[in-house]
Design an enzyme around this catalytic site. Structure first.
Site, PDB file in Angstrom:
ATOM      1  N   GLN A 124      35.607  76.693  35.283  1.00 16.15           N
ATOM      2  CA  GLN A 124      34.596  75.639  35.441  1.00 16.15           C
ATOM      3  C   GLN A 124      33.763  75.540  34.175  1.00 16.15           C
ATOM      4  OE1 GLN A 124      31.588  76.331  38.454  1.00 16.15           O
ATOM      5  NE2 GLN A 124      31.291  74.159  38.793  1.00 16.15           N
ATOM      6  N   GLY A 125      33.871  74.441  33.465  1.00 15.79           N
ATOM      7  CA  GLY A 125      33.156  74.245  32.214  1.00 15.79           C
ATOM      8  C   GLY A 125      31.894  73.426  32.412  1.00 15.79           C
ATOM      9  N   TYR A 126      30.933  73.977  33.111  1.00 17.72           N
ATOM     10  CA  TYR A 126      29.661  73.292  33.336  1.00 17.72           C
ATOM     11  C   TYR A 126      28.543  73.946  32.521  1.00 17.72           C
ATOM     12  CZ  TYR A 126      31.222  70.372  37.302  1.00 17.72           C
ATOM     13  OH  TYR A 126      31.834  69.427  38.104  1.00 17.72           O
ATOM     14  N   SER A 127      28.231  75.200  32.828  1.00 16.31           N
ATOM     15  CA  SER A 127      27.077  75.857  32.212  1.00 16.31           C
ATOM     16  C   SER A 127      27.259  76.065  30.718  1.00 16.31           C
ATOM     17  CB  SER A 127      26.817  77.216  32.883  1.00 16.31           C
ATOM     18  OG  SER A 127      26.484  77.062  34.238  1.00 16.31           O
ATOM     19  N   GLU A 242      31.868  73.060  45.852  1.00 21.76           N
ATOM     20  CA  GLU A 242      31.533  74.425  45.446  1.00 21.76           C
ATOM     21  C   GLU A 242      30.479  75.011  46.373  1.00 21.76           C
ATOM     22  OE1 GLU A 242      29.818  76.933  41.607  1.00 21.76           O
ATOM     23  OE2 GLU A 242      29.361  74.810  41.794  1.00 21.76           O
TER      24      GLU A 242
END
Length: 396
Positions: A124-127, A242
């Site tokens: 998951q490339g969010y933060s 999520e």
């Protein structure tokens, strides 16, 4: 209150139970044979309509009508038999539901089957280092070059990062737009020379997260989910799934049972700790929250069976699960005493000694951040659920 599932669903339960007794018998298998056995079992279970129920048959699912009661019966019976359900992780919990809701036919064809089989593992490339709860402040950039996006930036706290083959990410594509409007949702392969992944060693000694650096990494425009600049709205679809996964009540009762077992095994003043009135008071208080959470899950279950949406209650369940899990860990720490300073057990270690409880104690702190911090969840519940005024900005 009627908590029974009804005669029809109990007949279905018997059908599921007979299937499991017939098809799930792994006791004699060695580790080498288990992977193929599990894959074959999942295919049979999908063919019967027990697994991948929400996924159309064209992508390898069983394409069953929405029936939350039957789905719950399946979960209960598979858990009782200790049989594997769908492949877990970010892919099935977040990417596949997002693609089914927002993806193109090409994207569904390219990614869903491989994710279901476990061939594709998604990070998951969010933060980012400066973008956590304020997710709309992401600074990783993507610039359009023909039919490719060129990505430069950094992502951090990537779950399943060491095993990930692909990533779903938010990237800033419209630098002049308001921050919520300038983001695009992209899929990309991590098999690229411009991708650097580094494990993040945690306080428990494990490394379940990674940080990623991107230097001129390309991904096709065809792998863009939703419209350019509309990534914020697409991301809310993913976060919805999520938080639903994080907020599940499954497992909380098991944690409490292990806590009671710990109280029976350690001593206070030469007697089992569970005989101490103060310890018993602490256990009763925790159990009250565990049961309240369990019966709230029945409420959500009933709402879902009736076709009623309760988004704020779902967020409350995630918030309470986090806090109850921390309460269980804190009580365990009090019971263990000085042994809580023992080094955490290596990843994959079985058992529930003091060093394994340290994993739980430290991990419970991380859960208050995952899927949206506790304070952010409270703000959402208060502002959107209760209609309270928004928090005043700092310095205003």
């Amino acid at each position: 209150m009627d908590l029974s599932y009804g005669a029809e669903n109990e007949r279905f339960r018997q059908e599921v139970r007979e299937f499991l007794e017939r098809e799930w018998n792994p006791a004699e298998l060695d580790r080498a044979a288990m992977k193929d056995y599990v894959a074959t079992f999942r295919q049979k279970a999908t063919g019967k309509g027990y697994l991948y129920r929400a996924i159309p048959k064209e992508f390898g699912g069983s394409e069953q009508p929405i029936d939350v009661v039957k789905a719950q019966v399946i979960r209960e019976e598979f858990a009782r038999a200790r049989a594997p359900m769908e492949v877990g992780g970010n892919g099935m919990n977040m990417v596949v539901p997002t693609l089914l809701e927002r993806g193109t036919q090409e994207q569904k064809d390219a990614f869903i089957r491989q994710t279901m089989s476990g061939e594709y593992v998604w990070g998951q490339g969010y933060s980012e280092p400066g973008s956590g709860s304020d997710l709309a402040s992401v600074r990783t950039k993507a610039v359009l070059d023909g039919d490719q996006w060129v990505i430069n930036g950094q992502k951090i706290w990537t779950s399943q990062g060491m095993d990930a083959t692909h990533m779903f990410m938010l990237a800033r594509t419209e630098p002049g737009a308001p921050k919520h409007a300038g983001i695009t949702y992209l899929l990309l392969s991590l098999d690229h020379p411009g991708v650097t992944r580094r494990p993040i060693k945690q306080i428990t000694g494990g490394a379940t997260f990674c940080e990623f650096f991107f230097e001129d990494v390309t991904t096709p425009v065809a792998w863009q989910v939703g419209d350019r600049g509309d990534g914020w709205n697409v991301s809310k679809t993913t976060l919805k799934h999520e938080r639903a996964a994080i907020g599940s009540a499954d497992g909380l009762g098991h944690q409490f049972a292990q806590l009671v077992k710990l109280a029976k095994s350690v001593e206070r003043n030469g007697r089992p700790a569970i005989e101490d009135p103060l310890v018993r008071d602490a256990l009763v208080r925790v159990e009250g929250w565990v049961l309240a959470h369990r019966y709230s899950s029945y409420r959500l279950f009933s709402n879902a069976a009736a076709g009623e949406e309760t988004p704020m209650v779902g967020l409350m369940m995630k918030l309470l699960l986090t806090e109850i899990g921390h309460d269980i860990a804190q009580t365990a720490q009090d019971l263990i005493g000085d042994e809580a300073m023992i080094e955490a057990a290596p990843p994959g270690t079985k058992g529930r000694g003091p060093e394994k409880w340290l994993d739980q104690i430290m991990g419970s702190l991380g859960n208050s951040i995952a899927g949206g911090t506790t304070n952010i969840q409270r703000n959402i519940i208060g502002e959107r659920g209760l209609g309270l005024p928004r928090d005043q900005a700092m310095g205003a």
